[in-house]
Design a protein around this motif. Structure first.
Motif, PDB file in Angstrom:
ATOM      1  N   ALA A   1       0.779  -1.168  -0.075  1.00 54.65           N
ATOM      2  CA  ALA A   1       0.054  -0.114   0.043  1.00 54.65           C
ATOM      3  C   ALA A   1       0.747   1.294  -0.111  1.00 54.65           C
ATOM      4  CB  ALA A   1      -0.935  -0.040   1.265  1.00 54.65           C
ATOM      5  N   GLN A   2       2.034   1.283   0.727  1.00 54.73           N
ATOM      6  CA  GLN A   2       2.845   2.421   0.825  1.00 54.73           C
ATOM      7  C   GLN A   2       3.462   2.719  -0.657  1.00 54.73           C
ATOM      8  OE1 GLN A   2       5.947   2.094   3.793  1.00 54.73           O
ATOM      9  NE2 GLN A   2       4.318   1.329   5.444  1.00 54.73           N
ATOM     10  N   GLU A   3       3.924   1.836  -1.265  1.00 56.42           N
ATOM     11  CA  GLU A   3       4.221   1.553  -2.614  1.00 56.42           C
ATOM     12  C   GLU A   3       3.335   2.164  -3.505  1.00 56.42           C
ATOM     13  OE1 GLU A   3       7.694   1.256  -3.707  1.00 56.42           O
ATOM     14  OE2 GLU A   3       7.898   1.187  -1.420  1.00 56.42           O
ATOM     15  N   MET A   4       2.224   1.819  -3.463  1.00 58.42           N
ATOM     16  CA  MET A   4       1.160   2.054  -4.241  1.00 58.42           C
ATOM     17  C   MET A   4       0.831   3.771  -4.389  1.00 58.42           C
ATOM     18  SD  MET A   4      -1.647  -0.735  -3.816  1.00 58.42           S
ATOM     19  CE  MET A   4      -1.900  -2.034  -5.198  1.00 58.42           C
ATOM     20  N   ASN A   5       0.942   4.177  -2.961  1.00 63.98           N
ATOM     21  CA  ASN A   5       0.783   5.443  -2.487  1.00 63.98           C
ATOM     22  C   ASN A   5       2.065   6.370  -3.099  1.00 63.98           C
ATOM     23  OD1 ASN A   5      -0.924   7.456  -1.175  1.00 63.98           O
ATOM     24  ND2 ASN A   5       0.776   7.652   0.323  1.00 63.98           N
ATOM     25  N   ARG A   6       3.038   5.697  -3.355  1.00 68.34           N
ATOM     26  CA  ARG A   6       4.161   6.390  -3.866  1.00 68.34           C
ATOM     27  C   ARG A   6       3.906   6.749  -5.231  1.00 68.34           C
ATOM     28  NH1 ARG A   6       7.523   3.125  -0.346  1.00 68.34           N
ATOM     29  NH2 ARG A   6       8.161   4.476   1.235  1.00 68.34           N
ATOM     30  N   GLU A   7       3.531   5.599  -6.155  1.00 69.68           N
ATOM     31  CA  GLU A   7       3.031   5.718  -7.398  1.00 69.68           C
ATOM     32  C   GLU A   7       2.282   6.491  -7.694  1.00 69.68           C
ATOM     33  OE1 GLU A   7       5.449   4.613  -9.337  1.00 69.68           O
ATOM     34  OE2 GLU A   7       6.155   3.114  -7.932  1.00 69.68           O
ATOM     35  N   ALA A   8       0.876   6.516  -6.972  1.00 69.99           N
ATOM     36  CA  ALA A   8      -0.108   7.756  -7.192  1.00 69.99           C
ATOM     37  C   ALA A   8       0.523   9.071  -6.766  1.00 69.99           C
ATOM     38  CB  ALA A   8      -1.204   7.360  -6.077  1.00 69.99           C
ATOM     39  N   ASN A   9       1.283   9.336  -5.720  1.00 73.32           N
ATOM     40  CA  ASN A   9       1.792  10.632  -5.750  1.00 73.32           C
ATOM     41  C   ASN A   9       2.567  10.983  -6.759  1.00 73.32           C
ATOM     42  OD1 ASN A   9       0.784  11.072  -3.108  1.00 73.32           O
ATOM     43  ND2 ASN A   9       2.552  10.124  -2.071  1.00 73.32           N
ATOM     44  N   THR A  10       3.562  10.393  -7.567  1.00 79.67           N
ATOM     45  CA  THR A  10       4.404  10.650  -8.618  1.00 79.67           C
ATOM     46  C   THR A  10       3.160  10.830  -9.589  1.00 79.67           C
ATOM     47  OG1 THR A  10       5.962   9.036  -7.868  1.00 79.67           O
ATOM     48  CG2 THR A  10       6.148   9.782 -10.158  1.00 79.67           C
ATOM     49  N   ILE A  11       2.279  10.218 -10.040  1.00 78.37           N
ATOM     50  CA  ILE A  11       1.315  10.425 -11.084  1.00 78.37           C
ATOM     51  C   ILE A  11       0.796  11.731 -10.900  1.00 78.37           C
ATOM     52  CG2 ILE A  11      -0.825   9.784 -12.212  1.00 78.37           C
ATOM     53  CD1 ILE A  11      -0.019   6.787 -11.639  1.00 78.37           C
ATOM     54  N   LEU A  12       0.181  12.055  -9.540  1.00 77.42           N
ATOM     55  CA  LEU A  12      -0.090  13.450  -9.361  1.00 77.42           C
ATOM     56  C   LEU A  12       0.673  14.474  -9.383  1.00 77.42           C
ATOM     57  CD1 LEU A  12      -2.752  14.709  -8.246  1.00 77.42           C
ATOM     58  CD2 LEU A  12      -2.177  14.064  -6.102  1.00 77.42           C
ATOM     59  N   SER A  13       1.996  14.085  -9.250  1.00 75.82           N
ATOM     60  CA  SER A  13       2.962  15.326  -9.272  1.00 75.82           C
ATOM     61  C   SER A  13       3.218  15.644 -10.855  1.00 75.82           C
ATOM     62  CB  SER A  13       3.970  15.127  -8.755  1.00 75.82           C
ATOM     63  OG  SER A  13       5.082  13.955  -8.992  1.00 75.82           O
ATOM     64  N   LYS A  14       3.149  14.549 -11.670  1.00 79.04           N
ATOM     65  CA  LYS A  14       3.221  14.608 -13.141  1.00 79.04           C
ATOM     66  C   LYS A  14       2.139  15.246 -13.951  1.00 79.04           C
ATOM     67  CE  LYS A  14       7.022  11.115 -13.944  1.00 79.04           C
ATOM     68  NZ  LYS A  14       7.233  10.145 -14.798  1.00 79.04           N
ATOM     69  N   ALA A  15       0.985  15.028 -13.232  1.00 81.51           N
ATOM     70  CA  ALA A  15      -0.328  15.460 -14.020  1.00 81.51           C
ATOM     71  C   ALA A  15      -0.220  16.631 -14.535  1.00 81.51           C
ATOM     72  CB  ALA A  15      -1.403  15.382 -12.839  1.00 81.51           C
ATOM     73  N   ASN A  16      -0.719  16.832 -15.696  1.00 80.01           N
ATOM     74  CA  ASN A  16      -0.737  18.108 -16.268  1.00 80.01           C
ATOM     75  C   ASN A  16      -2.176  18.224 -17.100  1.00 80.01           C
ATOM     76  OD1 ASN A  16       0.130  20.649 -17.247  1.00 80.01           O
ATOM     77  ND2 ASN A  16       1.275  19.933 -19.072  1.00 80.01           N
ATOM     78  N   ASP A  17      -2.984  17.743 -16.348  1.00 79.60           N
ATOM     79  CA  ASP A  17      -4.289  17.176 -16.959  1.00 79.60           C
ATOM     80  C   ASP A  17      -5.600  16.923 -15.537  1.00 79.60           C
ATOM     81  OD1 ASP A  17      -6.134  16.303 -19.200  1.00 79.60           O
ATOM     82  OD2 ASP A  17      -6.227  14.609 -17.773  1.00 79.60           O
ATOM     83  N   LEU A  18      -6.320  17.847 -15.679  1.00 82.66           N
ATOM     84  CA  LEU A  18      -7.243  17.815 -14.555  1.00 82.66           C
ATOM     85  C   LEU A  18      -7.943  16.584 -14.412  1.00 82.66           C
ATOM     86  CD1 LEU A  18      -8.728  19.265 -12.479  1.00 82.66           C
ATOM     87  CD2 LEU A  18     -10.559  19.751 -13.982  1.00 82.66           C
ATOM     88  N   GLU A  19      -8.102  15.720 -15.484  1.00 86.27           N
ATOM     89  CA  GLU A  19      -8.889  14.388 -15.398  1.00 86.27           C
ATOM     90  C   GLU A  19      -7.917  13.489 -14.605  1.00 86.27           C
ATOM     91  OE1 GLU A  19     -11.489  12.827 -18.643  1.00 86.27           O
ATOM     92  OE2 GLU A  19     -10.695  14.679 -19.641  1.00 86.27           O
ATOM     93  N   ILE A  20      -6.567  13.653 -15.103  1.00 88.82           N
ATOM     94  CA  ILE A  20      -5.529  12.614 -14.441  1.00 88.82           C
ATOM     95  C   ILE A  20      -5.495  12.943 -12.849  1.00 88.82           C
ATOM     96  CG2 ILE A  20      -2.939  12.117 -14.368  1.00 88.82           C
ATOM     97  CD1 ILE A  20      -3.810  10.793 -16.657  1.00 88.82           C
ATOM     98  N   SER A  21      -5.483  14.156 -12.749  1.00 90.51           N
ATOM     99  CA  SER A  21      -5.466  14.828 -11.360  1.00 90.51           C
ATOM    100  C   SER A  21      -6.530  14.173 -10.574  1.00 90.51           C
ATOM    101  CB  SER A  21      -5.112  16.293 -11.229  1.00 90.51           C
ATOM    102  OG  SER A  21      -4.044  16.862 -11.856  1.00 90.51           O
ATOM    103  N   ASN A  22      -7.707  14.358 -10.898  1.00 88.54           N
ATOM    104  CA  ASN A  22      -8.690  13.797 -10.205  1.00 88.54           C
ATOM    105  C   ASN A  22      -8.591  12.263 -10.202  1.00 88.54           C
ATOM    106  OD1 ASN A  22      -9.948  16.425 -10.149  1.00 88.54           O
ATOM    107  ND2 ASN A  22     -10.850  16.206 -11.883  1.00 88.54           N
TER     108      ASN A  22
END
Length: 178
Positions: A151-172
């Protein structure tokens, strides 16, 4: 005696207990086998019910986690489908305007930019973590620490996706994933 001789009945239990040998105590040897025989069925039944309740609770938790993992896999699928569209939607010419530019420099910048917003690596890792979590849920024994780490590893990946997000849909969706 009080009624026969017309005496005051002023004797209390505490007063009687002060006289020697009026109240005596004896240590009684408890037959532990007999006591166990008396309570064994109740203790065993309670233990069996406790174990059965834990198994039922574990199955419910397993089902809930598997449902959540399936939902997460759906979100990862959204990222995988949306990510290439974002690259197509970026209008480089709008950013440049009418200014002349060096094509080699522009190609290098586009590659750097694409790498910054690309989430392929994160989605691959997320799918791997989801599969690993599902396989852990089918293992016997304690799996809490493994699932906590995953779960911690999944959260890291989600955080990375969120930080890279240049799109509102991806952010949400990344926030939903978290």
């Amino acid at each position: 005696m009080a009624s026969q001789f017309h005496l005051d009945n002023d004797m209390t239990v505490s007063a009687l207990s002060r006289y020697p040998e009026v109240i005596t105590t004896e240590e009684v040897k408890v037959d532990e086998e007999e006591l166990w025989h008396f309570i064994e069925k109740a203790v065993c039944a309670a233990c069996e019910q406790f174990v059965a309740a834990r198994i039922t609770e574990g199955e419910h938790l397993k089902k809930d986690l598997l449902d959540k993992l399936d939902n997460m896999a759906g979100l990862v699928g959204f990222f995988e489908a949306r990510s290439p569209q974002i690259m197509k939607e970026q209008k480089v010419t709008e950013l440049l305007g009418e200014n002349p530019f060096d094509e080699n420099k522009m190609a290098a910048e586009v590659i750097l930019y694409a790498d910054k917003i690309c989430v392929d690596e994160e989605t691959v890792r997320l799918r791997s973590h989801i599969d690993h979590a599902k396989s852990c849920l089918n293992e016997d024994g304690g799996i809490g620490r493994k699932l906590d780490f995953i779960a911690q590893e999944m959260n890291r990946e989600a955080n990375t996706i969120l930080s890279k997000a240049n799109d509102l849909e991806i952010s949400n969706k990344a926030i939903d994933l978290k």
